[in-house]
Scaffold this motif. Sequence first.
Motif, PDB file in Angstrom:
ATOM      1  N   LEU A  91       0.824  -1.201   0.000  1.00 24.28           N
ATOM      2  CA  LEU A  91       0.000   0.000   0.000  1.00 24.28           C
ATOM      3  C   LEU A  91       0.862   1.256   0.000  1.00 24.28           C
ATOM      4  O   LEU A  91       1.922   1.296   0.639  1.00 24.28           O
ATOM      5  CB  LEU A  91      -0.924   0.012   1.219  1.00 24.28           C
ATOM      6  N   SER A  92       0.406   2.281  -0.704  1.00 28.56           N
ATOM      7  CA  SER A  92       1.131   3.557  -0.709  1.00 28.56           C
ATOM      8  C   SER A  92       1.120   4.195   0.677  1.00 28.56           C
ATOM      9  O   SER A  92       2.090   4.836   1.086  1.00 28.56           O
ATOM     10  CB  SER A  92       0.503   4.517  -1.723  1.00 28.56           C
ATOM     11  N   ARG A  93       0.014   4.004   1.391  1.00 29.50           N
ATOM     12  CA  ARG A  93      -0.096   4.483   2.770  1.00 29.50           C
ATOM     13  C   ARG A  93      -0.719   3.373   3.611  1.00 29.50           C
ATOM     14  O   ARG A  93      -1.670   2.726   3.182  1.00 29.50           O
ATOM     15  CB  ARG A  93      -0.963   5.747   2.860  1.00 29.50           C
ATOM     16  N   GLU A  94      -0.172   3.160   4.795  1.00 30.56           N
ATOM     17  CA  GLU A  94      -0.744   2.150   5.681  1.00 30.56           C
ATOM     18  C   GLU A  94      -2.179   2.526   6.054  1.00 30.56           C
ATOM     19  O   GLU A  94      -2.537   3.707   6.112  1.00 30.56           O
ATOM     20  CB  GLU A  94       0.105   2.024   6.949  1.00 30.56           C
ATOM     21  N   VAL A  95      -2.984   1.513   6.293  1.00 28.67           N
ATOM     22  CA  VAL A  95      -4.386   1.715   6.671  1.00 28.67           C
ATOM     23  C   VAL A  95      -4.587   1.211   8.091  1.00 28.67           C
ATOM     24  O   VAL A  95      -4.222   0.077   8.417  1.00 28.67           O
ATOM     25  CB  VAL A  95      -5.333   0.974   5.704  1.00 28.67           C
ATOM     26  N   LYS A  96      -5.156   2.045   8.931  1.00 30.24           N
ATOM     27  CA  LYS A  96      -5.444   1.672  10.320  1.00 30.24           C
ATOM     28  C   LYS A  96      -6.745   0.868  10.373  1.00 30.24           C
ATOM     29  O   LYS A  96      -7.766   1.292   9.853  1.00 30.24           O
ATOM     30  CB  LYS A  96      -5.554   2.919  11.179  1.00 30.24           C
ATOM     31  N   LEU A  97      -6.679  -0.302  11.009  1.00 26.89           N
ATOM     32  CA  LEU A  97      -7.849  -1.137  11.233  1.00 26.89           C
ATOM     33  C   LEU A  97      -8.116  -1.170  12.724  1.00 26.89           C
ATOM     34  O   LEU A  97      -7.291  -1.661  13.508  1.00 26.89           O
ATOM     35  CB  LEU A  97      -7.616  -2.551  10.688  1.00 26.89           C
ATOM     36  N   LEU A  98      -9.266  -0.649  13.138  1.00 31.21           N
ATOM     37  CA  LEU A  98      -9.589  -0.513  14.553  1.00 31.21           C
ATOM     38  C   LEU A  98     -10.565  -1.605  14.999  1.00 31.21           C
ATOM     39  O   LEU A  98     -11.297  -2.174  14.180  1.00 31.21           O
ATOM     40  CB  LEU A  98     -10.211   0.854  14.813  1.00 31.21           C
ATOM     41  N   PRO A  99     -10.597  -1.896  16.302  1.00 27.16           N
ATOM     42  CA  PRO A  99     -11.619  -2.819  16.816  1.00 27.16           C
ATOM     43  C   PRO A  99     -13.011  -2.304  16.456  1.00 27.16           C
ATOM     44  O   PRO A  99     -13.299  -1.111  16.621  1.00 27.16           O
ATOM     45  CB  PRO A  99     -11.396  -2.796  18.332  1.00 27.16           C
ATOM     46  N   GLY A 100     -13.860  -3.181  15.962  1.00 37.81           N
ATOM     47  CA  GLY A 100     -15.195  -2.784  15.541  1.00 37.81           C
ATOM     48  C   GLY A 100     -15.303  -2.392  14.082  1.00 37.81           C
ATOM     49  O   GLY A 100     -16.415  -2.216  13.564  1.00 37.81           O
ATOM     50  N   ASP A 101     -14.167  -2.254  13.367  1.00 39.39           N
ATOM     51  CA  ASP A 101     -14.218  -2.014  11.924  1.00 39.39           C
ATOM     52  C   ASP A 101     -14.739  -3.268  11.218  1.00 39.39           C
ATOM     53  O   ASP A 101     -14.614  -4.386  11.721  1.00 39.39           O
ATOM     54  CB  ASP A 101     -12.839  -1.649  11.376  1.00 39.39           C
ATOM     55  N   HIS A 102     -15.289  -3.057  10.052  1.00 35.69           N
ATOM     56  CA  HIS A 102     -15.856  -4.145   9.251  1.00 35.69           C
ATOM     57  C   HIS A 102     -15.199  -4.113   7.878  1.00 35.69           C
ATOM     58  O   HIS A 102     -15.098  -3.057   7.247  1.00 35.69           O
ATOM     59  CB  HIS A 102     -17.369  -3.945   9.124  1.00 35.69           C
ATOM     60  N   LEU A 103     -14.724  -5.271   7.397  1.00 34.21           N
ATOM     61  CA  LEU A 103     -14.116  -5.375   6.078  1.00 34.21           C
ATOM     62  C   LEU A 103     -14.967  -6.295   5.203  1.00 34.21           C
ATOM     63  O   LEU A 103     -15.467  -7.318   5.667  1.00 34.21           O
ATOM     64  CB  LEU A 103     -12.701  -5.927   6.164  1.00 34.21           C
ATOM     65  N   THR A 104     -15.103  -5.944   3.936  1.00 37.00           N
ATOM     66  CA  THR A 104     -15.861  -6.763   2.992  1.00 37.00           C
ATOM     67  C   THR A 104     -15.042  -6.979   1.728  1.00 37.00           C
ATOM     68  O   THR A 104     -14.540  -6.012   1.135  1.00 37.00           O
ATOM     69  CB  THR A 104     -17.199  -6.095   2.621  1.00 37.00           C
ATOM     70  N   VAL A 105     -14.910  -8.242   1.333  1.00 33.82           N
ATOM     71  CA  VAL A 105     -14.281  -8.582   0.063  1.00 33.82           C
ATOM     72  C   VAL A 105     -15.386  -8.861  -0.950  1.00 33.82           C
ATOM     73  O   VAL A 105     -16.280  -9.667  -0.699  1.00 33.82           O
ATOM     74  CB  VAL A 105     -13.363  -9.817   0.200  1.00 33.82           C
TER      75      VAL A 105
END
Length: 636
Positions: free
Chosen positions: A449-463
Amino acid sequence: MAVGRPLLRLAVLAWVGACLAGSMTVDLATLPAYDAPDHTHESVLDPDGVFTVLWTPDLDKQEVVWEIHARTRGWLGFGFSSNGGMGGADIVTAWVEDGKLHLQDRHGVGPKMPPEDEINDWRPLYARENDTHTMLVVARDVNTCDPEDYVLTNETVRLLYAWGEEDPSGDQPPYHGPRRGNRYGLVLAPFHRDGLLEDFETITVRQRIVLPHTQDTFYWCHIEKIPEWKEKHHYIGFDMIYGENAHSNLHHSVAFECHTQDGTDPAKLLESHVGHPGYECYTPNMPPEFYLCERFLINWAIGSEGELLPEKVGIPLRHEHGGATYLMFQSHYDNKRLERDVTVEWSMRLYHTTQLRPWDASIIGLGHSLIFSLTVPPRTSDWLVVGHCSSACTAAALPPEGVNIFTVFLHGHYLVRAIRLRHFRGLKELPPIAVDTNYAADFQQSRRLSREVKLLPGDHLTVECDYNSETRDTATFTGWRADDEMCQAFINYYPRVPLAMCRSSPHPRLLTRLYHLKGFQSDLDLSTFEFNPEVGDGRRYQEAVNALPWSTLDKQKINSEIIHGDQFIKCQYNYGISLKLDTNVTGYPTAVPFVPAEDKFCALRASASASVLSPPPTFTLLPWLLALVVVAVVAV
């Protein structure tokens, strides 16, 4: 009224481009000396090493500098295409003759000589020819705002190449014949490998296997042991070394960390398998303790060029140092012609170091679970499959400060046309972490990634995966074969947490209703690899789905209900070891969709050109004189 410098620079560049036709001739003596930089990217495009391209993207300047080397004293061609074809391609052709560079900007319109653009958007920086090679260095904007050009993105692109043995006799190159091709690339993404430091060591894993002639797909699993060290080591990357038939018959090789369910040293269970050649994966012959190996360490798949981790992260090795002592290598081989006596040989170099990086890293698997419900109907041009990493799972597994994603690996098979990794937080959708609308199963390279992405508790990811099955007469299901399908993403992140999988799959009761099934077997376990369960009437799932009258069904409505219906959560430390959550059901969160900001760059450039500068003169200006104007204005 004074014009700001950025606006003036855009205007001058637009004016210069308008003055230059699609073809230019430049006296080499007018080009400045070239101090070759250490380019960030490099790719040998053809199998014989004739054509090599190096490049460096500069996102601040929104341009890419390309350095092209071809083993010819004739002409060369280079360009971009979304699918490897000439339609919509963006091409530069060039040759050096009598101390002059001939440079042409062209665009593909099909299987014929690409016509020249009205405007030349390739800026010559350097060129030369010696006894064996032609070298060209050009700069090109990421977005030229020219409708005849290709807009460069972070997505998969085909790098086109061609060359001729002699300079053209006229004003355009002759037909290239067999001296052409294309290779996949990621143009703007940071390169997937930094240089190796001096203080590294190597573990080499080797495999040589004869494929059975009765199976078109063959999975082989074996155990490797990390050497015993007193001090902690970090794994920092790998390279694949191709041996006999590896290019043609090896589809992927994945290394999994092996961990026991109670966190104890797995030596009692796995030590006896060290040195054993292995077993056919996921069959009754495979020892059950191999299922302890599910946390990803290495993802290599067809088209990958290996990977080195960023210098601030490493993955710990050995159990006593917070990593794994035992690794399971799962290797997928294809033998589509069912040929006899096919031997495949490969090796992999694993790099590690005692010079510990600041952060321990790891990988989490996302997407649709490897289970029967990933189903693509036959003869369908547009079918969406989704898999969720639920907010309940991230809330239970991640530390309060969250984790930082630095690399993404997207994975599907041959029906997949696009993959997206979406990111939700609370009632808002954030920018996507990764998108590839040109996804190709033959190019599975990790994406820094060009910039790191912060993933926090409670975040939701969808593929999300888009499929096209118009070439298939029967439904396609998930499974181990290359002709089966998957919809996955893998995120490399730090700091390391005890989470291997965060996936989901459509709930069985939803499929029972939509596919008119009698009901699934009572002992159905959605946390395992179940590809074809019983569904009543003596039938199994795949048979029942293929018996549906797909040509008469409203597939769009069925697809909508599946993707927006309940999904069963798979949130696991390791195989079969699930985190305790308050719910086992997830789906799309209720959130305001992310809408990218309108790209006003091209409109700004057009406005600047129209309002600041008068129309270009009708007489021809030498390219080097225009370059002086650009330098003078931009330097202001």
